[in-house]
Structure formats: structure tokens, C-alpha cells
Design a protein around this motif. Sequence first.
Motif, PDB file in Angstrom:
ATOM      1  N   VAL A 255     -35.338  -4.555  49.562  1.00 42.70           N
ATOM      2  CA  VAL A 255     -34.613  -5.780  49.761  1.00 42.70           C
ATOM      3  C   VAL A 255     -34.943  -6.751  50.907  1.00 42.70           C
ATOM      4  CG1 VAL A 255     -32.317  -6.964  49.664  1.00 42.70           C
ATOM      5  CG2 VAL A 255     -32.818  -4.895  48.261  1.00 42.70           C
ATOM      6  N   MET A 256     -34.825  -6.038  52.240  1.00 44.78           N
ATOM      7  CA  MET A 256     -35.130  -6.657  53.501  1.00 44.78           C
ATOM      8  C   MET A 256     -36.445  -7.259  53.452  1.00 44.78           C
ATOM      9  SD  MET A 256     -32.004  -6.414  55.044  1.00 44.78           S
ATOM     10  CE  MET A 256     -31.356  -6.730  53.603  1.00 44.78           C
ATOM     11  N   VAL A 257     -37.524  -6.369  53.194  1.00 47.09           N
ATOM     12  CA  VAL A 257     -38.894  -6.894  53.167  1.00 47.09           C
ATOM     13  C   VAL A 257     -39.019  -8.087  52.144  1.00 47.09           C
ATOM     14  CG1 VAL A 257     -41.460  -6.351  52.562  1.00 47.09           C
ATOM     15  CG2 VAL A 257     -39.838  -4.692  53.973  1.00 47.09           C
ATOM     16  N   GLY A 258     -38.558  -7.879  50.973  1.00 45.91           N
ATOM     17  CA  GLY A 258     -38.624  -9.099  50.011  1.00 45.91           C
ATOM     18  C   GLY A 258     -37.923 -10.256  50.462  1.00 45.91           C
ATOM     19  N   LEU A 259     -37.111 -10.337  51.165  1.00 48.59           N
ATOM     20  CA  LEU A 259     -36.333 -11.605  51.637  1.00 48.59           C
ATOM     21  C   LEU A 259     -37.503 -12.277  52.789  1.00 48.59           C
ATOM     22  CD1 LEU A 259     -32.654 -10.259  52.493  1.00 48.59           C
ATOM     23  CD2 LEU A 259     -33.557 -12.125  50.728  1.00 48.59           C
ATOM     24  N   MET A 260     -38.421 -11.554  53.194  1.00 42.43           N
ATOM     25  CA  MET A 260     -39.020 -12.021  54.192  1.00 42.43           C
ATOM     26  C   MET A 260     -40.419 -12.864  53.961  1.00 42.43           C
ATOM     27  SD  MET A 260     -37.459 -11.603  56.941  1.00 42.43           S
ATOM     28  CE  MET A 260     -38.397 -12.564  58.031  1.00 42.43           C
TER      29      MET A 260
ATOM     30  N   THR B  96     -36.172  -4.837  39.014  1.00 45.76           N
ATOM     31  CA  THR B  96     -35.577  -6.058  38.302  1.00 45.76           C
ATOM     32  C   THR B  96     -34.544  -6.584  38.963  1.00 45.76           C
ATOM     33  OG1 THR B  96     -36.443  -5.144  36.301  1.00 45.76           O
ATOM     34  CG2 THR B  96     -34.860  -7.116  36.270  1.00 45.76           C
ATOM     35  N   VAL B  97     -33.440  -5.839  39.402  1.00 46.48           N
ATOM     36  CA  VAL B  97     -32.285  -6.426  40.016  1.00 46.48           C
ATOM     37  C   VAL B  97     -32.810  -7.191  41.397  1.00 46.48           C
ATOM     38  CG1 VAL B  97     -29.776  -5.821  41.071  1.00 46.48           C
ATOM     39  CG2 VAL B  97     -30.443  -4.795  38.912  1.00 46.48           C
ATOM     40  N   ILE B  98     -33.565  -6.590  42.141  1.00 48.15           N
ATOM     41  CA  ILE B  98     -33.736  -6.930  43.502  1.00 48.15           C
ATOM     42  C   ILE B  98     -34.543  -8.213  43.229  1.00 48.15           C
ATOM     43  CG2 ILE B  98     -35.451  -6.519  45.535  1.00 48.15           C
ATOM     44  CD1 ILE B  98     -34.597  -3.538  45.063  1.00 48.15           C
ATOM     45  N   ARG B  99     -35.849  -8.036  42.330  1.00 49.85           N
ATOM     46  CA  ARG B  99     -36.424  -9.308  42.291  1.00 49.85           C
ATOM     47  C   ARG B  99     -35.751 -10.592  41.669  1.00 49.85           C
ATOM     48  NH1 ARG B  99     -39.702  -7.533  38.615  1.00 49.85           N
ATOM     49  NH2 ARG B  99     -38.472  -8.703  36.680  1.00 49.85           N
ATOM     50  N   ILE B 100     -34.876 -10.336  40.745  1.00 42.64           N
ATOM     51  CA  ILE B 100     -34.232 -11.491  40.231  1.00 42.64           C
ATOM     52  C   ILE B 100     -33.022 -12.179  41.440  1.00 42.64           C
ATOM     53  CG2 ILE B 100     -32.373 -12.439  38.767  1.00 42.64           C
ATOM     54  CD1 ILE B 100     -33.920 -10.427  36.478  1.00 42.64           C
TER      55      ILE B 100
ATOM     56  N   PHE C 297     -22.816   0.432  40.488  1.00 42.39           N
ATOM     57  CA  PHE C 297     -24.142   1.096  40.229  1.00 42.39           C
ATOM     58  C   PHE C 297     -24.779   1.592  41.513  1.00 42.39           C
ATOM     59  CE2 PHE C 297     -23.501  -0.146  35.886  1.00 42.39           C
ATOM     60  CZ  PHE C 297     -23.741   0.902  35.139  1.00 42.39           C
ATOM     61  N   ALA C 298     -24.749   0.728  42.650  1.00 41.72           N
ATOM     62  CA  ALA C 298     -25.630   0.556  43.911  1.00 41.72           C
ATOM     63  C   ALA C 298     -24.583   1.401  44.940  1.00 41.72           C
ATOM     64  CB  ALA C 298     -25.975  -0.506  44.184  1.00 41.72           C
ATOM     65  N   SER C 299     -25.122   1.901  45.918  1.00 41.06           N
ATOM     66  CA  SER C 299     -24.340   2.302  47.196  1.00 41.06           C
ATOM     67  C   SER C 299     -24.945   2.118  48.262  1.00 41.06           C
ATOM     68  CB  SER C 299     -24.250   3.857  46.712  1.00 41.06           C
ATOM     69  OG  SER C 299     -25.251   4.431  46.829  1.00 41.06           O
ATOM     70  N   GLY C 300     -24.113   2.266  49.278  1.00 40.14           N
ATOM     71  CA  GLY C 300     -24.745   2.201  50.837  1.00 40.14           C
ATOM     72  C   GLY C 300     -25.246   0.826  51.232  1.00 40.14           C
ATOM     73  N   HIS C 301     -26.208   0.938  52.315  1.00 41.73           N
ATOM     74  CA  HIS C 301     -26.599  -0.157  52.744  1.00 41.73           C
ATOM     75  C   HIS C 301     -27.200  -1.046  51.552  1.00 41.73           C
ATOM     76  CE1 HIS C 301     -25.864   1.629  56.634  1.00 41.73           C
ATOM     77  NE2 HIS C 301     -25.415   0.487  57.062  1.00 41.73           N
ATOM     78  N   TYR C 302     -27.900  -0.402  50.915  1.00 41.64           N
ATOM     79  CA  TYR C 302     -28.658  -1.012  49.650  1.00 41.64           C
ATOM     80  C   TYR C 302     -27.755  -1.940  48.852  1.00 41.64           C
ATOM     81  CZ  TYR C 302     -30.885  -1.529  45.043  1.00 41.64           C
ATOM     82  OH  TYR C 302     -31.578  -1.878  43.814  1.00 41.64           O
ATOM     83  N   GLU C 303     -26.285  -1.459  48.642  1.00 45.45           N
ATOM     84  CA  GLU C 303     -25.309  -2.008  47.713  1.00 45.45           C
ATOM     85  C   GLU C 303     -24.820  -3.262  48.644  1.00 45.45           C
ATOM     86  OE1 GLU C 303     -20.448  -1.588  47.357  1.00 45.45           O
ATOM     87  OE2 GLU C 303     -21.662   0.181  47.341  1.00 45.45           O
ATOM     88  N   SER C 304     -24.346  -3.192  49.674  1.00 49.58           N
ATOM     89  CA  SER C 304     -24.220  -4.197  50.897  1.00 49.58           C
ATOM     90  C   SER C 304     -25.261  -5.473  50.851  1.00 49.58           C
ATOM     91  CB  SER C 304     -23.879  -3.823  52.328  1.00 49.58           C
ATOM     92  OG  SER C 304     -23.129  -2.451  52.073  1.00 49.58           O
TER      93      SER C 304
END
Length: 319
Positions: free
Chosen positions: A77-82, A264-268, A299-306
Motif C-alpha cells: 500500500v505505502m509503496v503503491g501510493l508513491m 485487487t483491493v489495494i490496486r483498486i 477482513f484486514a487488520s493492523g496497520h494494513y487495515e488502517s
Amino acid sequence: QIQGTIFPAPNFNPIMDAQLLGGALQGISCEKDVLIDILTQRCNSQRLMIAEAYRDMYGRDLITDLKENLSHHFKEVMVGLMYPPASYDAHELWHALKGADTEEKCLIDILASRSNMEIFQMKEAYLMQYNNDLQQDIDSETSGHFRDTLMNLAQGTRMEGYADPSTAAQDAMILWEACQQKTGEHKNMLQMILCNKSYQQLWMVFQEFQNISGQDIVDAINECYDGYFQELLVAIVLCVRDKPSYFAYRLYNAIHDFGFHNKTVIRILIARSEIDLMNIRRRYKERYGKSLFHDIKHFASGHYESALLAICAGDAEDY
């Protein structure tokens, strides 16, 4: 009105942000909350300015530092945003084509939904990043009518804004015959119309198709064809009708049918965050009863969920 969930931050200071990120990444334990607070609350062009300030300040590449300090889906997620949008699309297509298995659904999501301009920029980014031609890679990694349709979409030659009512019934007739006869030639005609006519034209064609056949075009395609070719044709039709609904449907599938298909969730979420993610969220809630926010939390958890929830930018009533 089409709207995203991430906007340019007011009173933006790239140097201060770069400093905070540097502190968060260089510390003994990586301060992930700081990364989330900054990177999900700045628009893409601001994030690129932060990366530049970061390089000037530390002589290091921010993406490299994120990759070294983070792991798993949170890192994605963090890298994708960049990445700039076109580079992100190129990055996703490259991995979909060159990974251990070809990820057809990723190819469908991106190529069925992007405008001519987005496709042109994505091909340029692909060439720059990987020194490969996107169309050649599609040609070598996919096959059959699925490949032909992807190749057609990757040309980015869809007519724009033009509609001719007098030919709509004719096009609809061709589509109907293609669903009846299913020869190679008919499949070619089918994909030529769906890949090259303007959205405005296709709206009329689908209406005429309903009049001629008494059937919705999506149902007809599902009945007559199968495999990824069928999925791609349906994706094109759904994107013509309403892109936010298409992505809501894809997110719902990714969350519920595949036991949370993270990629898929991250990409969209990343790709649509500054385009129409707010509309996607609305469609999701209308169609499935639960909010996207609720389902991600489930379905998600931790910093990934946040991080996902911060991009999703839910309202209080969505919790």
C-alpha cells in the motif's frame, strides 16, 4: 459528480513531511502511523514532491526506504501510493504479465476501464520502467480472442464523445449475431465494436440490443461465451455503463469470493483514490448493504487495515 477520497492537503509543506518520514523510517522501530498519516493524506503530486524533498535531504530514495522498512501488504500500500498513476498501472500490468502466473483479472480491470489518454501514458511508463513494449508483452503472455481484445484496448483508439444514432441498431444487430453464431469472425466483430466505439455510442447500441433481442447485453455475453474473453467483454460493458459500479462489484468479489484478494483491493483503492473512490463507496453500500469500510475492517487488520481505511476515507456512519 465523480469524486475521489484523497485531495491535495492544504498548507502543504513537502520539506516538513520529508523530515517526519525520515524520522519515522530511520528510528529504531518504524513509526508506521506517521507514514499512514502523511502518505494517505496527500494527493499523488504532493507525494512525489515529498519524495523529491526526501532525496535532497537524505540522499536516499523514499520508495527504496519504504520497501526496506516495511513488509507484506502494508508495504504494497505505502509503496503503491508513491507511484504516479500511469507508473502504477504499468507496475501492476508488468507484474500481472510477468509474474509466476498471468493475472488475467488485473489485465481486465486496468485495460477495460482506462481512457485513451490513460492508456497512452501507461504504455509510455511501461516502456520507461521495464524497457518493454506493453502490447508485445500482452501478445506473448495471453492467447486467443482474450489476447486480441486486450491488444485492441491497449491501442487506446476508442472514439471519444461521438455518437451516431443511425448506426446504433446496425451495431446492435452485429453484436446479436455474434452472440448467436460465435464464429471467430463474429468474435472479432464483437470486440471491435466494444473496444473502438465511444461510450456514448455504446449506450445506444446496448439499448438497441435490448430492443432487438429482448435480452440485456451482459446476459447475452454470459450465455454465449466463457472464460476470460467473456469476463473482459462484460467488464467493458459494465465500465461503459458505470465505472464506479464496476469497481464496487470487483471490490465485493475480491473481498468476499476470494477470502480477501489483497492485491485487487489495494490496486483498486489506490488507482481510484483521486478519481471516483467516493462514488465506488456509495455504489458498494447501495448494492451490497454493507459499507466498503465495514467489509475492510472485517477482513484486514493492523496497520494494513488502517492504511486501507485511510484511503477509503469513511464517514462516521460507515464504521
